[in-house]
Design a protein around this motif. Structure first.
Motif, PDB file in Angstrom:
ATOM      1  N   ASN A 270       0.759  -0.982  -0.488  1.00  0.00           N
ATOM      2  CA  ASN A 270      -0.232  -0.163  -0.221  1.00  0.00           C
ATOM      3  C   ASN A 270       1.169   1.266  -0.245  1.00  0.00           C
ATOM      4  N   ASN A 272       0.212   4.005  -0.177  1.00  0.00           N
ATOM      5  CA  ASN A 272      -1.082   5.134  -0.988  1.00  0.00           C
ATOM      6  C   ASN A 272      -0.671   5.528   1.134  1.00  0.00           C
ATOM      7  N   VAL A 277       3.498   8.059   1.537  1.00  0.00           N
ATOM      8  CA  VAL A 277       3.645   9.110   0.440  1.00  0.00           C
ATOM      9  C   VAL A 277       4.022  11.081   0.839  1.00  0.00           C
ATOM     10  N   THR A 448       7.074  12.187 -12.902  1.00  0.00           N
ATOM     11  CA  THR A 448       5.784  12.203 -12.741  1.00  0.00           C
ATOM     12  C   THR A 448       5.630  12.800 -10.937  1.00  0.00           C
ATOM     13  N   GLN A 451       1.421  11.602  -6.793  1.00  0.00           N
ATOM     14  CA  GLN A 451       0.252  11.513  -6.789  1.00  0.00           C
ATOM     15  C   GLN A 451      -0.212  11.024  -7.583  1.00  0.00           C
ATOM     16  N   THR A 452       0.367  11.471  -8.850  1.00  0.00           N
ATOM     17  CA  THR A 452       0.270  10.893 -10.362  1.00  0.00           C
ATOM     18  C   THR A 452       0.853   9.791  -9.964  1.00  0.00           C
ATOM     19  N   LEU A 454       1.357   7.587  -8.299  1.00  0.00           N
ATOM     20  CA  LEU A 454       1.267   5.999  -7.324  1.00  0.00           C
ATOM     21  C   LEU A 454      -0.344   5.764  -7.903  1.00  0.00           C
ATOM     22  N   GLU A 455      -1.023   6.556  -8.255  1.00  0.00           N
ATOM     23  CA  GLU A 455      -2.538   6.394  -9.165  1.00  0.00           C
ATOM     24  C   GLU A 455      -1.990   5.555 -10.045  1.00  0.00           C
ATOM     25  N   ALA A 456      -0.681   6.107 -11.103  1.00  0.00           N
ATOM     26  CA  ALA A 456      -0.263   5.175 -12.380  1.00  0.00           C
ATOM     27  C   ALA A 456      -0.275   3.641 -11.793  1.00  0.00           C
ATOM     28  N   ASP A 458      -0.417   2.075  -8.877  1.00  0.00           N
ATOM     29  CA  ASP A 458      -1.233   1.233  -8.005  1.00  0.00           C
ATOM     30  C   ASP A 458      -1.980   0.194  -9.120  1.00  0.00           C
ATOM     31  N   GLN A 462      -1.054  -4.187  -7.782  1.00  0.00           N
ATOM     32  CA  GLN A 462      -2.070  -4.924  -8.126  1.00  0.00           C
ATOM     33  C   GLN A 462      -2.280  -6.700  -8.302  1.00  0.00           C
TER      34      GLN A 462
END
Length: 496
Positions: A270, A272, A277, A448, A451-452, A454-456, A458, A462
């Protein structure tokens, strides 16, 4: 072996040194208070039962094999080795078994463990292995035996290396039974600093900075900036303030987080987590604001070796494992005086007084998965390693740190960090490790935002975790290789 007078780390080295300078000082009360706070050791760990007083057992002449690299027990090498060999020899007679050291080269040991275990005839009973080879492949595929299932070992005994124990844990079971008899030095990343050059440049004494409570991420980079020099005014940096191969992970773990988390079903990631972060945002910030302080790649030969460049005075602080001292620094290999302190704690670390030492590896001693008579052999291992009291183990540990240290303070900080060593287990997951390190590279370069980024990644993380849960880890061994190993082992036995 160098011997250093003890000084106290964690509460206040400076206060203790002041106390030692005057017999009438009131400071010793503070030292005594700190000493009194040491965890109490259970009485059962304060004595060793002599072999002659143990109960009689007959193991029927079975052979116990201790396998891996450097398996020679030289009684002249240390007090630990002397006591260990004496106990082994005495127990062989009392309990009727044979102890055998099996030497296996580093470059073949992992493959040998896997093939012989799957062939049903392990090359050793207790064997040496690196964390990144072991986790998660060995426990997931039955190459390692869950020794906690045997209810033989008291894992809280001070003789066991606790970092190895924790590293080995998988799905609620424990696999490592590494005693300190081989080596108790386990501290990984901390900050080595060039005391000689710091003094020459008028930079602060890092021991004083740490003890004053000022040793923070910002302070480390402030000092790194001051240490970075263009000595010949040619516009190129000649001396760098900081070298760090694993800076992102150092920041994450020292901010009270972990890159990979163990669960009852295996592992989870994780990134996030707010602490992660925060660490990654700082990681990006220092690459933007302090890029010049980092040791850059060499013009030839690939990436810079921060270990060698620290030794040679080209970088004045370096985040590296403790073992660098015995492999690269001591014995006159580094001409300047050097010291060692913890990596600074992050702003969200809830326990900054107990520093973290994080690395990508740990050494373990595990039982291979298809060992015959595992309980009996674990009983033998448990008893032949009973060579010292809790006080003995602490003394032997300190002496090993003294071997690589250049001063007394380094030893005390190593002993403090020894209590909280963590292994970043993400290195054992090839695809997952690649995803995360690519993210770090993009964050460092500014390609990057945190935040961007991490979103990309994730969904990729997973997907990699799902693939692991569904398919496990490929050991890279075919059925043909296992059958061939069975035949080779059979012929070897017939030829004896």
């Amino acid at each position: 072996m160098k011997k250093f007078g003890r000084v106290l780390a964690g509460a206040s080295l400076a206060l203790l040194l002041a106390a030692c300078s005057s017999e009438t000082s009131s400071e010793p009360n503070k030292v005594e208070k700190k000493e009194a706070e040491k965890p109490k050791v259970e009485e059962k760990y304060n004595k060793v039962v002599p072999v002659e007083e143990l109960e009689d057992r007959d193991y029927g002449g079975l052979t116990f094999k201790w396998a891996g690299p450097m398996r020679t027990i030289d009684p002249n090498a240390s007090e630990v080795k002397e006591k260990w060999l004496e106990r082994i020899q005495a127990l062989e007679k009392k309990w009727n078994f044979k102890f055998e050291s099996v030497e296996i080269p580093y470059d073949s040991m992992v493959g040998d463990y896997i093939r012989t275990t799957l062939a049903g005839d392990p090359v050793g009973d207790i064997v040496y292995v690196h964390a990144f080879n072991y986790y998660p492949a060995f426990p997931e595929n039955g190459i390692a035996y869950p020794v906690s299932d045997l209810n033989v070992v008291d894992f809280d005994d001070p003789k066991w290396v606790q970092s190895a124990r924790k590293t080995s844990e998988y799905k609620g079971k424990t696999y490592s039974v590494r005693p300190g008899t081989m080596e108790t030095v386990i501290v990984r990343d901390g900050i080595w600093w060039n005391k000689t050059q710091f003094k020459n440049l008028g930079l602060p004494n890092l021991y004083e900075v740490y003890e004053s409570g000022e040793w923070t991420w910002d302070k480390m980079f402030e000092i790194a900036e001051a240490a970075t020099k263009d000595l010949d005014n040619d516009g190129k940096v000649d001396v760098y303030g900081l070298g760090a191969d694993r800076l992102a992970f150092d920041l994450i773990y020292n901010n009270g987080a972990e890159a990979i988390n163990k669960t009852k079903d295996g592992v989870d990631v994780n990134l996030n987590d707010p602490k992660i972060v925060e660490a990654l945002e700082y990681f990006q910030k220092v690459h933007k604001d302090h890029k010049r302080v980092f040791l850059q790649p060499k013009e030839e030969g690939g990436q810079a070796s921060v270990r060698n460049d620290f030794r040679d005075g080209r970088v004045l602080m370096v985040a590296q494992d403790w073992w660098v001292s015995t492999s690269d620094l001591n014995g006159g290999r580094m001409k300047d005086e050097y010291g060692f302190i913890p990596f600074p704690a992050g702003p969200s670390n809830e326990n900054p007084e107990q520093p973290v030492s994080v690395g990508h590896d740990d050494s373990m001693e595990i039982m291979l998965g298809t060992v015959e008579k595992p309980k009996e052999k674990l009983e033998i291992w448990d008893e032949i390693t009973n060579i010292g009291t809790a006080e003995d183990w602490e003394r032997w540990t300190r002496e090993e740190y003294e071997t690589g240290a250049n001063d007394a303070e380094s030893v005390e900080y190593a002993m403090l960090m020894h209590q909280n060593v963590k292994t970043n287990l993400i290195y054992g997951f090839g695809e997952l490790n690649g995803i995360v390190n690519k993210l770090f590279t993009d964050i460092a370069s500014g390609a990057t935002t945190v935040q961007t980024g991490l979103e990309a990644v994730d969904p990729q993380i997973q997907a990699a975790l799902k693939d692991f849960r569904d398919n496990g880890v490929d050991l890279g061994v075919t059925e043909e290789e296992i059958e061939q190993t069975k035949e080779e082992l059979k012929k070897a036995k017939e030829g004896q």
